[in-house]
Design an enzyme around this catalytic site. Structure first.
Site, mmCIF file in Angstrom:
data_model
loop_
_atom_site.group_PDB
_atom_site.id
_atom_site.type_symbol
_atom_site.label_atom_id
_atom_site.label_comp_id
_atom_site.label_asym_id
_atom_site.label_seq_id
_atom_site.Cartn_x
_atom_site.Cartn_y
_atom_site.Cartn_z
ATOM 1 N N SER A 147 0.815 -1.222 0.000
ATOM 2 C CA SER A 147 0.000 0.000 0.000
ATOM 3 C C SER A 147 0.848 1.271 0.000
ATOM 4 O O SER A 147 1.773 1.427 0.803
ATOM 5 C CB SER A 147 -0.925 0.031 1.218
ATOM 6 O OG SER A 147 -1.595 1.277 1.253
ATOM 7 N N VAL A 202 -7.238 -0.132 -13.998
ATOM 8 C CA VAL A 202 -7.286 0.229 -12.579
ATOM 9 C C VAL A 202 -5.908 0.061 -11.938
ATOM 10 O O VAL A 202 -5.533 0.772 -11.016
ATOM 11 C CB VAL A 202 -8.358 -0.630 -11.847
ATOM 12 C CG1 VAL A 202 -8.293 -0.414 -10.350
ATOM 13 C CG2 VAL A 202 -9.748 -0.318 -12.377
ATOM 14 N N ASP A 246 -13.674 5.997 -3.396
ATOM 15 C CA ASP A 246 -13.218 5.449 -4.683
ATOM 16 C C ASP A 246 -14.073 5.990 -5.833
ATOM 17 O O ASP A 246 -13.565 6.218 -6.940
ATOM 18 C CB ASP A 246 -13.322 3.911 -4.682
ATOM 19 C CG ASP A 246 -12.285 3.256 -3.782
ATOM 20 O OD1 ASP A 246 -11.163 3.796 -3.682
ATOM 21 O OD2 ASP A 246 -12.586 2.209 -3.179
ATOM 22 N N LYS A 259 -20.260 -13.337 -9.874
ATOM 23 C CA LYS A 259 -19.869 -12.019 -9.332
ATOM 24 C C LYS A 259 -20.467 -10.898 -10.175
ATOM 25 O O LYS A 259 -20.847 -9.850 -9.650
ATOM 26 C CB LYS A 259 -18.344 -11.887 -9.309
ATOM 27 C CG LYS A 259 -17.702 -12.477 -8.080
ATOM 28 C CD LYS A 259 -16.334 -11.807 -7.894
ATOM 29 C CE LYS A 259 -15.328 -12.742 -7.299
ATOM 30 N NZ LYS A 259 -13.947 -12.261 -7.460
ATOM 31 N N TYR A 300 -2.016 0.480 -11.330
ATOM 32 C CA TYR A 300 -1.049 1.552 -11.611
ATOM 33 C C TYR A 300 0.383 1.133 -11.280
ATOM 34 O O TYR A 300 1.319 1.894 -11.496
ATOM 35 C CB TYR A 300 -1.423 2.848 -10.890
ATOM 36 C CG TYR A 300 -1.516 2.728 -9.393
ATOM 37 C CD1 TYR A 300 -2.726 2.387 -8.810
ATOM 38 C CD2 TYR A 300 -0.423 2.931 -8.577
ATOM 39 C CE1 TYR A 300 -2.828 2.248 -7.443
ATOM 40 C CE2 TYR A 300 -0.517 2.804 -7.209
ATOM 41 C CZ TYR A 300 -1.729 2.464 -6.646
ATOM 42 O OH TYR A 300 -1.826 2.324 -5.290
ATOM 43 N N GLY A 307 -13.832 -7.137 -9.601
ATOM 44 C CA GLY A 307 -13.139 -7.020 -8.317
ATOM 45 C C GLY A 307 -13.805 -5.973 -7.420
ATOM 46 O O GLY A 307 -14.783 -5.321 -7.810
ATOM 47 N N THR A 323 -15.860 -15.353 -13.491
ATOM 48 C CA THR A 323 -16.860 -15.982 -12.622
ATOM 49 C C THR A 323 -18.159 -15.185 -12.740
ATOM 50 O O THR A 323 -18.288 -14.091 -12.199
ATOM 51 C CB THR A 323 -16.357 -15.981 -11.156
ATOM 52 O OG1 THR A 323 -15.031 -16.515 -11.141
ATOM 53 C CG2 THR A 323 -17.254 -16.803 -10.260
ATOM 54 N N LYS A 376 -13.384 -4.209 2.253
ATOM 55 C CA LYS A 376 -14.242 -3.047 1.959
ATOM 56 C C LYS A 376 -15.725 -3.324 2.180
ATOM 57 O O LYS A 376 -16.492 -2.423 2.492
ATOM 58 C CB LYS A 376 -14.015 -2.575 0.517
ATOM 59 C CG LYS A 376 -12.692 -1.881 0.321
ATOM 60 C CD LYS A 376 -12.543 -1.330 -1.082
ATOM 61 C CE LYS A 376 -11.198 -0.636 -1.223
ATOM 62 N NZ LYS A 376 -11.028 0.019 -2.521
ATOM 63 N N GLY A 419 -4.522 3.559 -13.160
ATOM 64 C CA GLY A 419 -5.310 3.870 -11.961
ATOM 65 C C GLY A 419 -4.653 4.811 -10.957
ATOM 66 O O GLY A 419 -5.188 5.032 -9.873
HETATM 67 P P1 ATR Z 1 -10.160 -7.301 -5.559
HETATM 68 O O1 ATR Z 1 -9.051 -7.965 -4.826
HETATM 69 O O2 ATR Z 1 -9.832 -6.039 -6.265
HETATM 70 O O3 ATR Z 1 -11.468 -7.298 -4.894
HETATM 71 P P2 ATR Z 1 -10.854 -9.633 -6.656
HETATM 72 O O4 ATR Z 1 -12.175 -9.671 -6.010
HETATM 73 O O5 ATR Z 1 -9.787 -10.604 -6.249
HETATM 74 O O6 ATR Z 1 -10.259 -8.227 -6.695
HETATM 75 O O7 ATR Z 1 -11.100 -9.728 -8.198
HETATM 76 C C1 ATR Z 1 -10.070 -9.768 -9.084
HETATM 77 C C2 ATR Z 1 -10.691 -9.763 -10.455
HETATM 78 O O8 ATR Z 1 -9.725 -10.269 -11.373
HETATM 79 C C3 ATR Z 1 -11.895 -10.655 -10.565
HETATM 80 O O9 ATR Z 1 -12.775 -10.109 -11.496
HETATM 81 C C4 ATR Z 1 -11.276 -11.967 -11.073
HETATM 82 O O10 ATR Z 1 -12.148 -12.808 -11.745
HETATM 83 P P3 ATR Z 1 -12.962 -13.924 -10.919
HETATM 84 O O11 ATR Z 1 -14.092 -13.210 -10.269
HETATM 85 O O12 ATR Z 1 -13.384 -14.877 -11.957
HETATM 86 O O13 ATR Z 1 -11.979 -14.503 -9.937
HETATM 87 C C5 ATR Z 1 -10.279 -11.397 -12.040
HETATM 88 N N1 ATR Z 1 -9.219 -12.343 -12.363
HETATM 89 C C6 ATR Z 1 -8.121 -12.609 -11.640
HETATM 90 N N2 ATR Z 1 -7.349 -13.517 -12.278
HETATM 91 C C7 ATR Z 1 -7.977 -13.805 -13.431
HETATM 92 C C8 ATR Z 1 -7.682 -14.656 -14.546
HETATM 93 N N3 ATR Z 1 -6.566 -15.383 -14.589
HETATM 94 N N4 ATR Z 1 -8.551 -14.703 -15.578
HETATM 95 C C9 ATR Z 1 -9.672 -13.953 -15.549
HETATM 96 N N5 ATR Z 1 -10.022 -13.122 -14.530
HETATM 97 C C10 ATR Z 1 -9.182 -13.054 -13.498
#
Ligand code: ATR
Length: 264
Positions: free
Chosen positions: A14, A209, A101, A154, A211, A127, A151, A65, A232
């Protein structure tokens, strides 16, 4: 001495302490801003420290969050709608959760003079920060917001909040004016999002997003194809500035030094 904290897990990466401590010093405020890695079961005790004024404000990052909300007394409009809190403070003895944000993303887009109104936006990923971005896009009057996530569940959860969100199957590529990478793909500089954007006409805005690294493959490819790009970093700075204003009542100056500070 007032005490502020950013919490998350992991938290080592961070940059919030650097930024806030720079502004604290610059404005001659008697305060310190730290970071703390914690687990879900630590949240309750931490919030008690806010109530007791041992801690004066908290920034919340991944993955708390949403989870933090159940410990708070009040939510701002943005925090309530997005179900995402990144800034906490005590107001009239109530612990309030806010989401800066949304403002961070809106100001970052305004800073590059991009007009979102009537634009079609394609968000890749779902995410933690995506609900904030969608709210900002709606405030800026985007005409349509499309979202695709590996996924699907989500993506569907986001559609429960934002009914007019259009979900795109993972791997499909719709037309868009702006595409936003909201996945974690790119945090490792060799990561590659498996989408072929060469089919899209150039002159679009590609927003990542992420950076750090400054230039993900998503940004590099977008540039190569003749598009406008933005990462970002400004969103990060503006969300921090908004939290600073809430806590200290001062709008901090975003000067040139900040860029260097965050690049170190
Ligand atoms: P945050 O940590 O910002 O909340 P997160 O909830 O871990 O983020 O989400 C990360 C994002 O990257 C998600 O949209 C994740 O997709 P899934 O919901 O399917 O997990 C996406 N992501 C991470 N690695 C990925 C990969 N190899 N292929 C496709 N999507 C990926």
């Amino acid at each position: 001495m007032k005490k502020y904290l950013v919490i998350g897990n992991p938290i080592d990466h961070s940059l919030s302490p650097k930024l806030h401590n720079y502004w604290i010093k610059k404005n001659n405020i008697e305060a310190v801003y730290d970071k703390q890695e914690l687990k879900s079961h630590d949240l309750k005790d931490l919030i008690i420290k806010i109530r007791n004024k041992e801690i004066n404000g908290i920034n919340v990052t991944v993955p708390f969050k949403n989870e933090i909300i159940s410990y708070l007394d009040e939510l701002s409009y943005e925090a309530d709608l997005t179900k995402s809190v990144n800034t906490i403070y005590l107001k009239n003895d109530k612990i309030v959760g806010h989401n800066t944000d949304t403002e961070g993303f809106e100001l970052a887009i305004k800073n590059i003079n991009y007009d979102i109104s009537e634009k079609q936006i394609f968000i890749v990923g779902a995410g933690g920060v995506v609900s904030s971005i969608i709210l900002a896009l709606k405030k800026m009057k985007a005409s349509k917001i499309l979202l695709s996530n590996r996924t699907k569940n989500k993506a569907e959860n986001l559609k429960k909040i934002f009914r007019d969100l259009k979900i795109i199957d993972w791997g499909k590529l719709p037309d868009f004016d702006v595409v936003i990478n909201a996945t974690s793909i790119g945090l490792d500089k060799n990561d590659e999002l498996n989408i072929d954007f060469s089919k899209i006409k150039n002159g679009r805005l590609f927003y990542d997003v992420i950076y750090n690294p400054k230039q993900t493959n998503f940004i590099k490819n977008a540039k190569r194809l003749g598009n406008k790009t933005e990462n970002g970093k400004k969103m990060f700075i503006y969300q921090a500035a908004a939290a600073f204003k809430i806590w200290h009542g001062i709008k901090p100056e975003i000067d040139d030094k900040i860029n260097d500070l965050l690049d170190e």
